[in-house]
Design an enzyme around this catalytic site. Structure first.
Site, PDB file in Angstrom:
ATOM      1  N   GLY A 214       0.850  -1.154  -0.102  1.00 29.15           N
ATOM      2  CA  GLY A 214       0.138  -0.019   0.038  1.00 29.15           C
ATOM      3  C   GLY A 214       0.856   1.172  -0.023  1.00 29.15           C
ATOM      4  N   ASN A 215       0.043   2.488   0.391  1.00 29.20           N
ATOM      5  CA  ASN A 215       0.902   3.549   0.299  1.00 29.20           C
ATOM      6  C   ASN A 215       0.302   4.558   1.528  1.00 29.20           C
ATOM      7  OD1 ASN A 215      -1.207   5.406  -0.913  1.00 29.20           O
ATOM      8  ND2 ASN A 215      -0.807   3.995  -2.465  1.00 29.20           N
ATOM      9  N   HIS A 216       0.987   5.666   1.636  1.00 32.91           N
ATOM     10  CA  HIS A 216       0.487   6.368   2.738  1.00 32.91           C
ATOM     11  C   HIS A 216      -0.888   7.354   2.584  1.00 32.91           C
ATOM     12  CE1 HIS A 216       3.893   5.348   5.334  1.00 32.91           C
ATOM     13  NE2 HIS A 216       4.752   5.774   4.281  1.00 32.91           N
ATOM     14  N   SER A 217      -1.497   7.287   1.476  1.00 32.93           N
ATOM     15  CA  SER A 217      -2.518   8.200   1.195  1.00 32.93           C
ATOM     16  C   SER A 217      -3.912   7.990   1.921  1.00 32.93           C
ATOM     17  CB  SER A 217      -3.019   7.773  -0.406  1.00 32.93           C
ATOM     18  OG  SER A 217      -4.199   8.640  -0.592  1.00 32.93           O
TER      19      SER A 217
ATOM     20  N   ALA B 239      -3.993   7.486  -4.883  1.00 35.92           N
ATOM     21  CA  ALA B 239      -2.579   7.124  -5.002  1.00 35.92           C
ATOM     22  C   ALA B 239      -2.688   5.606  -5.604  1.00 35.92           C
ATOM     23  CB  ALA B 239      -1.957   7.125  -3.704  1.00 35.92           C
TER      24      ALA B 239
END
Ligand code: C5P
Length: 424
Positions: free
Chosen positions: A214-217, A281
């Site tokens: 995943g990512n930090h969005s 994102a």
């Protein structure tokens, strides 16, 4: 904040149910959004919560008596007429079965019902009652009558009721009512009739049934954009990966997890989309093989091979060559850490966008998780505009003003000036 409510006059009707206490929060939300809130309470509502509570929150008189007179431009006017004529929105929360029945019958036997009968603008009801009362054919019939007249409803939700039972009939939460109120009051705004689709959040690509890439969005920017579009009257769809914020009310929510799911959800709706804003994102890669079972620890090194995911905006950009009409406007975001401008301009061209919004995600006050953003806009004609640090809500509202300037039917409606009507 919701500038759509600033300076607007809202009648908040409160009928007699225990859920009346929740409307204190609602009155506070509206007052903080700079709306002028005139609370009208039925006599039984005043038994659950004292009028002085609402008076303190709204800093305005609370009306309960049909025979009150109000000052209007030096004249004394009958209270219900003055209130009804000045209001931009009429909300009743909680709306009991009895109040709904009185409205459907056109009765005018107390201040709340007589004001409702004198009022011609948008109306939003948040019913609250026991499940049997809500599902009773009489209530259903009354609700349908009011819907046919153009009255909006929010809820009721399922949950624990005053009786201790669990079922349908619980009043909608104040935040939901607030959000839907923004939508109702924004109807007929400059984006009325336009369909805006926004992607938001960070996609999750499964590694095994319990792990993902995943990512930090957090989805804050996308949720703010959806609110801003909704408040200008757009029919708004939010296709979102898991969000770390409350999803906005009054918009169509399409929850997804992966880039592929987001791609499918966007493509399906493309022919019916006028404006597409890619604020999500989206993962560029996903594990080639997602394991069916949880991967076990082992002393050996684990290698996960990755494959490309579809680029949603790029595909939309390519399709625009085939169908020039939909979407009429495509806006992307570039969350960059280095070579900011070159990367943004490259994406603008490569993805065939009309506009790209660049933000430096390494800056502490900009990008992921924070409530503020410092962005630069790049357009196809080569123009660029750097905006100062703003809240994400303000950035979203300013972007939507760009959309209005390009496609809006009317110019941004100025909030109505508060009317001359004062408290008694
Ligand atoms: O290429 P990059 O991911 O940096 O581009 C960012 C923009 O493209 C954002 O608007 C993002 O929502 C969108 N995007 C997309 N599909 C992808 C990757 C990014 O729509 N697979």
């Amino acid at each position: 904040m919701a500038p759509i409510l600033s300076g607007k006059r809202i009648i908040l009707g409160i009928s007699g149910g225990i859920a009346a206490y929740k409307s204190v929060t609602l009155a506070s939300r509206f007052t903080q959004a700079n709306a002028l809130v005139d609370v009208i309470m039925t006599h039984s509502a005043a038994k659950f919560v004292a009028p002085v509570t609402f008076q303190s929150i709204t800093q305005r008189s609370v009306a309960t008596d049909t025979f009150e007179f109000w000052h209007d431009a030096g004249r004394l006017r009958i209270g219900h007429v003055a209130l009804a004529h000045a209001a931009d929105l009429f909300i009743i929360a909680p709306a009991t079965a009895h109040t709904i029945a009185r409205l459907a019958l056109g009765l005018s036997d107390d201040l709340l019902s007589i004001t409702a009968l004198s009022y011609k603008g948008p109306m939003l009801l948040a019913p609250a009652m026991e499940t049997n009362m809500w599902t009773h054919p009489a209530t259903m019939h009354n609700v349908q009558t009011l819907r046919d007249w153009g009255v909006d409803f929010i809820g009721p939700a399922e949950g624990r009721l005053a009786s201790g039972e669990v079922g349908e009939g619980r009043v909608a939460e104040p935040e939901e009512i607030f959000e839907v109120a923004c939508k109702v009051i924004g109807r007929g705004g400059p984006l009325d009739g336009l369909r805006v689709l926004i992607t938001a959040g960070g996609t999750r690509e499964p590694i095994d049934p319990v792990r993902f890439m995943g990512n930090h969005s957090t989805g804050k920017m996308g949720a703010a954009l959806a609110r801003a579009a909704r408040d200008l009257g757009a029919e708004t769809v939010l296709v979102h990966a898991p969000l770390a914020v409350h999803p906005p009310g009054g918009v169509t929510l399409v929850p997804v997890h992966t880039a592929h799911q987001m791609y499918g959800a966007v493509m399906e709706r493309l022919p019916k989309t006028d404006v597409l804003i890619g604020a999500a994102a989206v993962a560029d890669y996903r594990p080639t093989d997602s394991a069916d079972r949880k991967l076990k620890k082992s002393p050996k090194q684990q290698i996960i091979t990755l494959e490309r995911t579809p680029d949603i905006l790029q595909t939309v950009g390519e399709r625009r060559e085939e169908t020039r009409r939909h979407p009429r406007l495509v806006i992307g975001f570039a969350a960059e850490t280095n070579d900011l401008e070159a990367n943004a301009v490259d994406k603008l061209t490569k993805k065939n966008l009309d506009l790209i919004v660049l933000n430096d995600v390494t800056a502490p006050d900009s990008g992921f998780a924070v409530d503020t953003n410092r962005v630069t806009l790049f357009e196809r004609d080569g123009s660029r505009e750097a905006w100062p640090l703003m809240s994400k809500d303000e950035v979203a509202q300013a972007i939507m003003q760009r959309v209005v300037a390009r496609l809006g039917r009317r110019n941004w409606k100025r909030p109505r000036q508060p009317s001359q009507v004062d408290e008694p």
